[in-house]
Design a protein around this motif. Structure first.
Motif, PDB file in Angstrom:
ATOM      1  N   ASP A 128       0.815  -1.217   0.000  1.00 48.52           N
ATOM      2  CA  ASP A 128       0.000   0.000   0.000  1.00 48.52           C
ATOM      3  C   ASP A 128       0.849   1.267   0.000  1.00 48.52           C
ATOM      4  O   ASP A 128       0.352   2.340  -0.360  1.00 48.52           O
ATOM      5  N   ILE A 129       2.095   1.154   0.453  1.00 49.58           N
ATOM      6  CA  ILE A 129       3.027   2.281   0.389  1.00 49.58           C
ATOM      7  C   ILE A 129       4.368   1.762  -0.115  1.00 49.58           C
ATOM      8  O   ILE A 129       4.671   0.569  -0.040  1.00 49.58           O
ATOM      9  N   ASP A 130       5.194   2.683  -0.643  1.00 53.30           N
ATOM     10  CA  ASP A 130       6.491   2.315  -1.181  1.00 53.30           C
ATOM     11  C   ASP A 130       7.511   2.133  -0.059  1.00 53.30           C
ATOM     12  O   ASP A 130       7.227   2.408   1.114  1.00 53.30           O
ATOM     13  N   ASP A 131       8.710   1.697  -0.446  1.00 59.01           N
ATOM     14  CA  ASP A 131       9.793   1.539   0.518  1.00 59.01           C
ATOM     15  C   ASP A 131      10.043   2.850   1.257  1.00 59.01           C
ATOM     16  O   ASP A 131       9.920   3.943   0.676  1.00 59.01           O
ATOM     17  N   TYR A 132      10.391   2.739   2.516  1.00 55.02           N
ATOM     18  CA  TYR A 132      10.704   3.921   3.305  1.00 55.02           C
ATOM     19  C   TYR A 132      11.764   3.556   4.331  1.00 55.02           C
ATOM     20  O   TYR A 132      12.011   2.372   4.604  1.00 55.02           O
ATOM     21  N   ASP A 133      12.377   4.559   4.905  1.00 52.29           N
ATOM     22  CA  ASP A 133      13.393   4.367   5.939  1.00 52.29           C
ATOM     23  C   ASP A 133      12.760   4.644   7.287  1.00 52.29           C
ATOM     24  O   ASP A 133      12.000   5.602   7.436  1.00 52.29           O
ATOM     25  N   ILE A 134      13.089   3.797   8.282  1.00 48.21           N
ATOM     26  CA  ILE A 134      12.487   3.968   9.600  1.00 48.21           C
ATOM     27  C   ILE A 134      12.858   5.303  10.223  1.00 48.21           C
ATOM     28  O   ILE A 134      12.182   5.799  11.125  1.00 48.21           O
ATOM     29  N   ASP A 135      13.941   5.917   9.738  1.00 49.41           N
ATOM     30  CA  ASP A 135      14.378   7.210  10.267  1.00 49.41           C
ATOM     31  C   ASP A 135      13.784   8.391   9.510  1.00 49.41           C
ATOM     32  O   ASP A 135      14.104   9.548   9.809  1.00 49.41           O
ATOM     33  N   ASP A 136      12.958   8.115   8.506  1.00 54.16           N
ATOM     34  CA  ASP A 136      12.331   9.216   7.764  1.00 54.16           C
ATOM     35  C   ASP A 136      11.488  10.074   8.691  1.00 54.16           C
ATOM     36  O   ASP A 136      10.809   9.573   9.588  1.00 54.16           O
ATOM     37  N   ASP A 137      11.533  11.365   8.483  1.00 50.86           N
ATOM     38  CA  ASP A 137      10.719  12.297   9.267  1.00 50.86           C
ATOM     39  C   ASP A 137      10.173  13.362   8.317  1.00 50.86           C
ATOM     40  O   ASP A 137      10.946  14.141   7.759  1.00 50.86           O
ATOM     41  N   PRO A 138       8.866  13.388   8.088  1.00 51.83           N
ATOM     42  CA  PRO A 138       7.855  12.516   8.709  1.00 51.83           C
ATOM     43  C   PRO A 138       7.796  11.157   8.017  1.00 51.83           C
ATOM     44  O   PRO A 138       8.298  10.991   6.914  1.00 51.83           O
ATOM     45  N   GLN A 139       7.186  10.215   8.721  1.00 51.95           N
ATOM     46  CA  GLN A 139       6.960   8.905   8.146  1.00 51.95           C
ATOM     47  C   GLN A 139       5.853   8.992   7.092  1.00 51.95           C
ATOM     48  O   GLN A 139       4.985   9.857   7.156  1.00 51.95           O
ATOM     49  N   PRO A 140       5.898   8.112   6.101  1.00 57.13           N
ATOM     50  CA  PRO A 140       4.866   8.181   5.051  1.00 57.13           C
ATOM     51  C   PRO A 140       3.485   7.843   5.592  1.00 57.13           C
ATOM     52  O   PRO A 140       3.342   7.043   6.509  1.00 57.13           O
ATOM     53  N   ARG A 141       2.493   8.488   4.999  1.00 52.93           N
ATOM     54  CA  ARG A 141       1.111   8.163   5.335  1.00 52.93           C
ATOM     55  C   ARG A 141       0.743   6.814   4.754  1.00 52.93           C
ATOM     56  O   ARG A 141       1.355   6.339   3.814  1.00 52.93           O
ATOM     57  N   PHE A 142      -0.258   6.169   5.327  1.00 49.97           N
ATOM     58  CA  PHE A 142      -0.745   4.906   4.791  1.00 49.97           C
ATOM     59  C   PHE A 142      -2.245   4.832   5.017  1.00 49.97           C
ATOM     60  O   PHE A 142      -2.792   5.515   5.896  1.00 49.97           O
ATOM     61  N   PRO A 143      -2.958   4.027   4.224  1.00 50.84           N
ATOM     62  CA  PRO A 143      -4.415   3.931   4.381  1.00 50.84           C
ATOM     63  C   PRO A 143      -4.791   3.479   5.788  1.00 50.84           C
ATOM     64  O   PRO A 143      -4.307   2.462   6.276  1.00 50.84           O
ATOM     65  N   GLY A 144      -5.640   4.249   6.430  1.00 51.40           N
ATOM     66  CA  GLY A 144      -6.110   3.880   7.762  1.00 51.40           C
ATOM     67  C   GLY A 144      -5.284   4.428   8.899  1.00 51.40           C
ATOM     68  O   GLY A 144      -5.568   4.124  10.062  1.00 51.40           O
ATOM     69  N   ASP A 145      -4.267   5.269   8.617  1.00 54.13           N
ATOM     70  CA  ASP A 145      -3.422   5.741   9.715  1.00 54.13           C
ATOM     71  C   ASP A 145      -4.197   6.584  10.721  1.00 54.13           C
ATOM     72  O   ASP A 145      -4.008   6.445  11.938  1.00 54.13           O
ATOM     73  N   GLN A 146      -5.103   7.410  10.232  1.00 52.21           N
ATOM     74  CA  GLN A 146      -5.890   8.224  11.163  1.00 52.21           C
ATOM     75  C   GLN A 146      -6.832   7.354  11.995  1.00 52.21           C
ATOM     76  O   GLN A 146      -7.090   7.650  13.164  1.00 52.21           O
TER      77      GLN A 146
END
Length: 211
Positions: A128-146
């Motif tokens: 549902d989301i692409d690769d990301y780094d755990i240290d990314d700021d902000p973290q990527p949004r994803f469906p259902g995060d809210q």
């Protein structure tokens, strides 16, 4: 066979209806939250909510007496016995400790961050989301995060509302077992218990985030 007319079901008072509504809401929020929070490819977090009477005569104008009475009651309760029997903790490890306002806020914040992190990892695994780094700021949004944030907060708020009646506006004292969470890299998640003490009942939220 029934003899005569079937008696009408007992009517609930307005307060009983409200408690029943809150109980259903808390249970549904806990169930949905667990479905969003991935622990492994196959395992989800499990959150259970139980509100039960404690039968104690608590005077919230005397916090020390409330604390002493609840600490004496808890090890004799059925729920404590069930958790020990289910091997959540060894009997001598089920340390109940009071959570002050600052610590409770920290617990709720860390729980929310944990849920978002695990749910985001699950969303990545599902593509549902692409690769990301755990240290990314902000973290990527994803469906259902809210929804993950809302459900976690709603479990706490709803259980608080269930036990708050009769406490004279005093916030229910909070206790924890395994809280705040202290998980090392060698651990496989955590198990914890949050207890909220009202005048007539105690709300017990158990969190199984171990894989």
């Amino acid at each position: 066979m029934l003899d005569g007319e079937i008696a009408a079901p007992p009517a609930l008072t307005e307060g009983e209806y409200r408690q029943a509504d809150l109980a259903v809401r808390a249970a549904c929020a806990a169930e949905l939250l667990g479905e969003f929070v991935w622990l492994t490819n196959n395992d989800r977090m499990e959150v259970n909510v139980n509100v039960q009477p404690h039968g104690l005569d608590l005077d919230f104008a005397d916090p020390g007496a409330v604390d002493a009475a609840f600490r004496a009651w808890w090890p004799k309760s059925d729920r404590w016995a069930e958790l020990v029997e289910d091997e959540w903790w060894e009997e001598d490890e089920a340390d109940l400790h009071r959570l002050d306002d600052e610590t409770l806020a920290k617990v709720l914040t860390e729980f929310e961050e944990h849920n978002l992190e695990q749910a985001r990892s699950g969303a990545w695994a599902m593509g549902d989301i692409d690769d990301y780094d755990i240290d990314d700021d902000p973290q990527p949004r994803f469906p259902g995060d809210q929804l993950v944030v809302f459900l976690g907060r709603d479990v706490f708020d709803t259980v608080t509302a269930q036990v708050a009646d009769g406490s004279g506006g005093v916030a229910p004292p909070a206790y924890g077992i395994g809280l705040p969470v202290d998980v090392s890299d060698d651990d496989y998640g955590f198990q914890a218990c949050l207890l909220l003490v009202g005048a007539g009942s105690v709300g017990i939220v158990t969190i199984d985030a171990s894989a």
